[in-house]
Design a protein around this motif. Sequence first.
Motif, PDB file in Angstrom:
ATOM      1  N   ALA A  36      32.837  42.733  18.805  1.00  0.00           N
ATOM      2  CA  ALA A  36      31.558  43.223  19.324  1.00  0.00           C
ATOM      3  C   ALA A  36      31.792  44.383  20.290  1.00  0.00           C
ATOM      4  CB  ALA A  36      30.801  42.097  20.010  1.00  0.00           C
ATOM      5  N   ALA A  37      32.817  44.260  21.140  1.00  0.00           N
ATOM      6  CA  ALA A  37      33.147  45.337  22.075  1.00  0.00           C
ATOM      7  C   ALA A  37      33.560  46.590  21.317  1.00  0.00           C
ATOM      8  CB  ALA A  37      34.269  44.890  23.014  1.00  0.00           C
ATOM      9  N   ILE A  56      32.397  53.070  29.322  1.00  0.00           N
ATOM     10  CA  ILE A  56      33.562  52.216  29.567  1.00  0.00           C
ATOM     11  C   ILE A  56      33.120  50.884  30.168  1.00  0.00           C
ATOM     12  CG2 ILE A  56      35.672  51.976  30.930  1.00  0.00           C
ATOM     13  CD1 ILE A  56      36.071  54.996  30.662  1.00  0.00           C
ATOM     14  N   GLU A  57      32.154  50.941  31.050  1.00  0.00           N
ATOM     15  CA  GLU A  57      31.644  49.725  31.686  1.00  0.00           C
ATOM     16  C   GLU A  57      31.085  48.753  30.648  1.00  0.00           C
ATOM     17  OE1 GLU A  57      27.650  48.828  34.202  1.00  0.00           O
ATOM     18  OE2 GLU A  57      28.962  50.359  35.063  1.00  0.00           O
ATOM     19  N   ILE A  58      30.347  49.275  29.687  1.00  0.00           N
ATOM     20  CA  ILE A  58      29.741  48.434  28.646  1.00  0.00           C
ATOM     21  C   ILE A  58      30.814  47.784  27.781  1.00  0.00           C
ATOM     22  CG2 ILE A  58      28.356  48.480  26.530  1.00  0.00           C
ATOM     23  CD1 ILE A  58      26.664  50.692  27.889  1.00  0.00           C
ATOM     24  N   VAL A  59      31.752  48.590  27.290  1.00  0.00           N
ATOM     25  CA  VAL A  59      32.780  48.087  26.369  1.00  0.00           C
ATOM     26  C   VAL A  59      33.696  47.084  27.065  1.00  0.00           C
ATOM     27  CG1 VAL A  59      34.747  48.723  24.925  1.00  0.00           C
ATOM     28  CG2 VAL A  59      32.703  50.164  24.932  1.00  0.00           C
ATOM     29  N   THR A  60      34.134  47.387  28.277  1.00  0.00           N
ATOM     30  CA  THR A  60      35.052  46.481  28.975  1.00  0.00           C
ATOM     31  C   THR A  60      34.356  45.177  29.364  1.00  0.00           C
ATOM     32  OG1 THR A  60      34.586  47.622  31.076  1.00  0.00           O
ATOM     33  CG2 THR A  60      36.552  48.307  29.853  1.00  0.00           C
ATOM     34  N   VAL A  62      31.934  43.628  27.662  1.00  0.00           N
ATOM     35  CA  VAL A  62      31.837  42.781  26.472  1.00  0.00           C
ATOM     36  C   VAL A  62      33.210  42.228  26.104  1.00  0.00           C
ATOM     37  CG1 VAL A  62      31.189  42.690  24.032  1.00  0.00           C
ATOM     38  CG2 VAL A  62      29.796  44.006  25.643  1.00  0.00           C
ATOM     39  N   TRP A  63      34.237  43.056  26.218  1.00  0.00           N
ATOM     40  CA  TRP A  63      35.599  42.584  25.930  1.00  0.00           C
ATOM     41  C   TRP A  63      35.988  41.447  26.874  1.00  0.00           C
ATOM     42  CZ3 TRP A  63      38.921  44.545  22.094  1.00  0.00           C
ATOM     43  CH2 TRP A  63      40.222  44.011  22.106  1.00  0.00           C
ATOM     44  N   ALA A  64      35.567  41.536  28.117  1.00  0.00           N
ATOM     45  CA  ALA A  64      35.916  40.522  29.113  1.00  0.00           C
ATOM     46  C   ALA A  64      35.345  39.157  28.755  1.00  0.00           C
ATOM     47  CB  ALA A  64      35.423  40.957  30.495  1.00  0.00           C
ATOM     48  N   TRP A  65      34.257  39.125  27.998  1.00  0.00           N
ATOM     49  CA  TRP A  65      33.685  37.847  27.581  1.00  0.00           C
ATOM     50  C   TRP A  65      34.653  37.056  26.713  1.00  0.00           C
ATOM     51  CZ3 TRP A  65      28.509  40.406  25.668  1.00  0.00           C
ATOM     52  CH2 TRP A  65      27.822  40.908  26.793  1.00  0.00           C
ATOM     53  N   SER A  66      35.670  37.753  26.152  1.00  0.00           N
ATOM     54  CA  SER A  66      36.664  37.082  25.314  1.00  0.00           C
ATOM     55  C   SER A  66      37.702  36.346  26.156  1.00  0.00           C
ATOM     56  CB  SER A  66      37.371  38.099  24.411  1.00  0.00           C
ATOM     57  OG  SER A  66      38.232  38.931  25.174  1.00  0.00           O
ATOM     58  N   GLY A  67      37.705  36.621  27.461  1.00  0.00           N
ATOM     59  CA  GLY A  67      38.660  35.965  28.349  1.00  0.00           C
ATOM     60  C   GLY A  67      39.842  36.827  28.721  1.00  0.00           C
TER      61      GLY A  67
END
Length: 234
Positions: A36-37, A56-60, A62-67
Amino acid sequence: EIQRFFVDRPDEGNRSFMEKLKDQLEPTSVRAKELAAEMLWVLLLFPSNVGRKKKIEIVTAVWAWSGSTLPTNHPMFTAFAEGIGSGGLGFNNYRPYELKFLVQFALAWKAKAVSDQQSLIEDPWRFAEFTDAVPGADKRQFRHMLLHLLFPDTFERVSSGSDKAELDHGFADRLAKMVLAPGESSTSLIARDRRLARVRQILEQEHPGKFVDFYERPFVEEWRPKEQPETGGA
């Protein structure tokens, strides 16, 4: 997973896109959240009216939701240095629908045999026909963005369907005496893109050595006399 939990379960509430997306993706796997990211990264490649920091704020996020953490200096963010063209307010306001379109496009693409994918990617017009067969393509700005990203010499850096319609009308006189093929004279999105490609060829002949950009002078004055700023939109 993204189709199941995001596309098939739309959230029409009043919360922000990111708040709703986080809840929608919560049941998904780590890889789905990372995907998704990555898909949001693709969506944000074109628009110049969203700053690099925000992208960058948006992509990082969403990626952070993966842990895990995606570094803000990751090479993938080099592409965010500059945008290509404005997406206008519409692209941000309708981001859920643009992401939905990208998901459905990706599913249709992955369903193709590799040989068919190779054949399509080698022909801009056949690729456009494939893209336009995805539900909702006629309403989505990412349709125009994607075609320009992949085939910049064939499709204009115009993400707005309304701007393309104005361009088509504004330069209609250049094609008035030409015999257009059936595929160039209809009201379809591809036919309009074909006409704009013809117009570009004519302008390049009229202005040898000058790069033709429909948002720059002297070309913008022919279809947008008041020299309005590039706005994007549906």
